[in-house]
Design a protein around this motif. Structure first.
Motif, PDB file in Angstrom:
ATOM      1  N   LYS A   1       0.972  -1.297   0.029  1.00  0.00           N
ATOM      2  CA  LYS A   1      -0.481   0.168   0.067  1.00  0.00           C
ATOM      3  C   LYS A   1       1.208   1.795  -0.373  1.00  0.00           C
ATOM      4  CE  LYS A   1      -4.434  -2.212   2.209  1.00  0.00           C
ATOM      5  NZ  LYS A   1      -4.793  -2.159   3.707  1.00  0.00           N
ATOM      6  N   ASN A   2       2.118   1.093   0.390  1.00  0.00           N
ATOM      7  CA  ASN A   2       3.358   2.272   0.193  1.00  0.00           C
ATOM      8  C   ASN A   2       2.957   3.451   1.185  1.00  0.00           C
ATOM      9  OD1 ASN A   2       4.225   1.661  -2.572  1.00  0.00           O
ATOM     10  ND2 ASN A   2       4.105   3.794  -3.222  1.00  0.00           N
ATOM     11  N   THR A   3       3.064   2.756   2.133  1.00  0.00           N
ATOM     12  CA  THR A   3       1.566   3.211   3.164  1.00  0.00           C
ATOM     13  C   THR A   3       2.693   2.494   4.440  1.00  0.00           C
ATOM     14  OG1 THR A   3      -0.115   3.125   2.132  1.00  0.00           O
ATOM     15  CG2 THR A   3       0.219   4.232   4.972  1.00  0.00           C
ATOM     16  N   VAL A   4       3.313   3.893   5.588  1.00  0.00           N
ATOM     17  CA  VAL A   4       3.988   3.332   6.777  1.00  0.00           C
ATOM     18  C   VAL A   4       2.695   4.462   7.990  1.00  0.00           C
ATOM     19  CG1 VAL A   4       5.004   5.794   6.850  1.00  0.00           C
ATOM     20  CG2 VAL A   4       6.008   4.074   8.234  1.00  0.00           C
ATOM     21  N   TYR A   5       2.578   3.471   8.729  1.00  0.00           N
ATOM     22  CA  TYR A   5       2.190   3.696  10.092  1.00  0.00           C
ATOM     23  C   TYR A   5       2.823   4.308  11.410  1.00  0.00           C
ATOM     24  CZ  TYR A   5      -1.331   1.590   6.868  1.00  0.00           C
ATOM     25  OH  TYR A   5      -1.531   1.009   6.489  1.00  0.00           O
ATOM     26  N   LEU A   6       2.687   5.058  11.955  1.00  0.00           N
ATOM     27  CA  LEU A   6       2.168   5.126  13.805  1.00  0.00           C
ATOM     28  C   LEU A   6       1.377   4.614  14.684  1.00  0.00           C
ATOM     29  CD1 LEU A   6       5.021   5.636  15.438  1.00  0.00           C
ATOM     30  CD2 LEU A   6       4.188   8.187  15.355  1.00  0.00           C
ATOM     31  N   GLN A   7       1.456   3.752  15.763  1.00  0.00           N
ATOM     32  CA  GLN A   7       0.626   3.581  16.246  1.00  0.00           C
ATOM     33  C   GLN A   7       0.854   4.153  17.984  1.00  0.00           C
ATOM     34  OE1 GLN A   7      -2.457   2.054  16.061  1.00  0.00           O
ATOM     35  NE2 GLN A   7      -2.634   2.879  18.281  1.00  0.00           N
ATOM     36  N   MET A   8       0.086   5.018  18.187  1.00  0.00           N
ATOM     37  CA  MET A   8      -0.169   5.567  18.927  1.00  0.00           C
ATOM     38  C   MET A   8      -0.634   5.465  20.690  1.00  0.00           C
ATOM     39  SD  MET A   8       1.429   9.336  17.986  1.00  0.00           S
ATOM     40  CE  MET A   8       0.055   9.825  17.061  1.00  0.00           C
TER      41      MET A   8
END
Length: 126
Positions: free
Chosen positions: A76-83
């Motif tokens: 998906k060409n996506t990076v995430y940051l779960q906080m």
């Protein structure tokens, strides 16, 4: 040429959770290590988290260790940051960034990054 578009920043109460997303353009996303940085008013931009090309290696600054999780979906060409368990001191503009490298150690400093997103505001109220 890489363009990064961030989303997900908002006001949240202390103890709450939030997930930031960063969508990247292009077909070479999997060749980039990705990082999240943040900058509070009057302070320098600081490292938050980084992830290697294949997602096998991650690193975090001490103050977010155990609360934040960086991940990526190369399809998906996506990076995430779960906080999670957000604190008022997490309040800042959060930026995602990309650097062409296979080495996680290269992705731990601001000066190494080639491309930056526009930033998204995260505000944690007490």
């Amino acid at each position: 040429q890489v363009q990064l578009v961030e989303s997900g920043g908002k006001l949240v109460q202390a103890g709450g959770s939030l997930r930031l997303s960063c969508a990247a353009s292009g077909r070479t996303f999997s060749s980039y290590a990705m990082g999240w940085f943040r900058q509070a008013p009057g302070k320098e931009r600081e490292f938050v988290a980084a992830i290697s090309r294949d997602g096998d290696s991650t690193d975090y600054r001490d103050s977010v260790q155990g609360r934040f999780t960086i991940s990526r979906d190369n399809a998906k060409n996506t990076v995430y940051l779960q906080m999670n368990n957000l604190k008022p001191e997490d309040t800042a503009v959060y930026y995602c960034a990309a650097v062409w490298t296979q080495y996680i150690n290269v992705a731990l400093t601001t000066s190494a990054y080639e491309y930056w997103g526009q930033g998204t505001q995260v505000t944690v109220s007490s």
